[in-house]
Enzyme design. Structure first.
Site, PDB file in Angstrom:
ATOM      1  N   LYS A  21       0.618  -1.097   0.134  1.00  0.00           N
ATOM      2  CA  LYS A  21      -0.011  -0.141  -0.077  1.00  0.00           C
ATOM      3  C   LYS A  21       0.950   1.007  -0.060  1.00  0.00           C
ATOM      4  CE  LYS A  21      -3.720  -2.491   0.002  1.00  0.00           C
ATOM      5  NZ  LYS A  21      -3.065  -3.937   0.430  1.00  0.00           N
ATOM      6  N   TYR A  24     -12.718 -14.371   2.586  1.00  0.00           N
ATOM      7  CA  TYR A  24     -11.498 -13.210   2.862  1.00  0.00           C
ATOM      8  C   TYR A  24     -11.194 -13.387   4.381  1.00  0.00           C
ATOM      9  CZ  TYR A  24      -9.588  -8.718   3.610  1.00  0.00           C
ATOM     10  OH  TYR A  24      -8.673  -7.829   4.037  1.00  0.00           O
ATOM     11  N   TYR A  54      -3.395 -12.584   2.695  1.00  0.00           N
ATOM     12  CA  TYR A  54      -2.849 -12.329   1.360  1.00  0.00           C
ATOM     13  C   TYR A  54      -1.916 -13.385   0.780  1.00  0.00           C
ATOM     14  CZ  TYR A  54      -5.746  -7.918   1.958  1.00  0.00           C
ATOM     15  OH  TYR A  54      -6.504  -7.048   2.351  1.00  0.00           O
TER      16      TYR A  54
HETATM   17  C1  LIG Z   1      -3.933  -4.878   0.227  1.00  0.00           C
HETATM   18  C2  LIG Z   1      -2.934  -6.078   0.214  1.00  0.00           C
HETATM   19  C3  LIG Z   1      -2.935  -7.146  -1.110  1.00  0.00           C
HETATM   20  C4  LIG Z   1      -3.678  -6.975  -2.236  1.00  0.00           C
HETATM   21  O1  LIG Z   1      -3.534  -5.793  -3.014  1.00  0.00           O
HETATM   22  P1  LIG Z   1      -4.637  -5.234  -3.949  1.00  0.00           P
HETATM   23  O2  LIG Z   1      -4.102  -3.944  -4.516  1.00  0.00           O
HETATM   24  O3  LIG Z   1      -5.552  -4.764  -2.858  1.00  0.00           O
HETATM   25  O4  LIG Z   1      -5.127  -6.292  -4.771  1.00  0.00           O
HETATM   26  C5  LIG Z   1      -1.706  -8.198  -0.966  1.00  0.00           C
HETATM   27  N1  LIG Z   1      -1.221  -8.317  -0.101  1.00  0.00           N
HETATM   28  C6  LIG Z   1      -1.131  -7.483   1.223  1.00  0.00           C
HETATM   29  C7  LIG Z   1      -0.138  -7.995   2.098  1.00  0.00           C
HETATM   30  C8  LIG Z   1      -2.048  -6.491   1.202  1.00  0.00           C
HETATM   31  O5  LIG Z   1      -2.255  -5.858   2.358  1.00  0.00           O
END
Ligand SMILES: *Cc1c(COP(=O)(O)O)cnc(C)c1O
Length: 322
Positions: free
Chosen positions: A47, A251, A277
């Site tokens: 991010k 999720y 993730y």
């Molecule tokens: C937000 C996030 C993702 C996914 O990225 P997006 O751009 O939202 O698809 C992947 N890994 C981590 C650790 C995240 O925080």
């Protein structure tokens, strides 16, 4: 390609390196990793790259507050809170989830001084963000709203730029036959996809979904908007690949394969993945190796996107499964 200005939040370039011990353990292709878990901002993650663009817009547009939304263990929320603190912006987080203990990312949100608003079940988070923004405007403040994951065309430019960064690190633009990355709200994939087309990066870009949503239209819309606003090239739909086979029960619900992946990366390479993730994205990668889709002789890139702070909110899950 001329990208808009940014505020500096990311320590660039993040490292690109091989994973020899994990590659040997899995017996398939030569695995490499791009370490966006080490972007440098408040324990790292993807991010930060998006926030460099979004928060430039906020700071130079004269905004006083930032509002964003996410799950209770949102990495995006934690990094927005930290970035806002460093830029002198007040941060408000609208979070959904049942776990209320102040652990992992939620603990850090408070530590960074963010004002946390917890959603009731069924409450719409975008609507909540809008009504909070209206309240703040009434108090004479200027709130800047960032949608889930910072995944709009401006934020995703962070990953267009990341492809440019990778190009300076690869031996050749076709070094990796495949690149694997988690897809949570689509902005990271969209940026990589647009960057791939803009910079003729030759790789099969494989997204691994971590949520039940249909991501192709979301990703395509971000890319179309980016083409319109920033003049980036529009990629071909045939190069858009999202695999929905590794979500597990949903999720943020830890999966067996994701937990195995977390253990493999930790014990062969000393690298932390997360249960929401990157563990699931790595499970997708491991599946591709075990099913013969990826083979010896190929080089494959795993794009690490961060997330380790959420591990501390999932300690119970680990105790139950190991
Ligand atoms: C937000 C996030 C993702 C996914 O990225 P997006 O751009 O939202 O698809 C992947 N890994 C981590 C650790 C995240 O925080």
């Amino acid at each position: 390609m001329i990208l808009p200005k940014t505020v500096p939040l990311v320590q660039k370039p993040t490292t690109l390196h091989p994973l020899p011990r994990l590659s040997r353990a899995l017996g398939g292709p030569e695995l490499w990793i791009k370490r966006d878990d080490n972007t440098g901002l408040a324990l790292g993650g993807n991010k930060a790259r998006k926030l460099e663009y979004l928060l430039y817009d906020a700071v130079h547009g004269g905004y006083t507050d930032v509002i964003t939304v996410g799950g209770i263990q949102s990495n995006h929320a934690r990094m927005t809170a930290a970035a806002a603190a460093s830029l002198g912006l007040r941060c408000h987080l609208v979070l959904r989830g049942s776990q209320r203990e102040r652990q992992g990312n939620l603990f850090l949100d408070h530590l960074f001084g963010a004002r946390v608003h917890l959603l009731h079940p069924g409450e719409d988070r975008e609507a909540c963000m809008e009504s909070l923004a209206a309240q703040l405007r009434q108090q004479g403040r200027r709130p800047y709203c960032i949608g889930v994951g910072g995944s709009n065309s401006l934020g995703s430019l962070g990953y267009v730029a990341a492809v440019q960064e990778l190009h300076g690190q690869m031996e050749a633009p076709d070094m990796f036959s495949h690149t694997v990355v988690a897809v949570g709200s689509g902005g990271t994939y969209a940026g990589l996809w647009v960057g791939q087309t803009a910079l003729h990066w030759s790789t099969h870009l494989q997204g691994i979904a971590v949520d039940q949503e249909e991501f192709e239209p979301i990703i395509r819309e971000i890319a179309e908007d980016s083409a319109e606003r920033f003049g980036t090239p529009l990629p071909n739909d045939e190069t858009l690949h999202v695999d929905y086979g590794h979500i597990g029960e949903g999720y943020a619900k830890p999966s067996q394969a994701g937990m195995e992946a977390i253990h493999l990366f930790a014990q062969h390479e000393g690298i932390l993945l997360d249960p929401v993730y990157t563990g699931k994205a790595a499970a997708g990668l491991i599946f591709m190796i075990r099913s013969g889709l990826l083979q010896q002789g190929q080089r494959v890139l795993f794009w690490h996107t961060g997330g380790a702070p959420a591990l501390f909110a999932a300690v119970d899950t680990f105790e139950q499964t190991s």
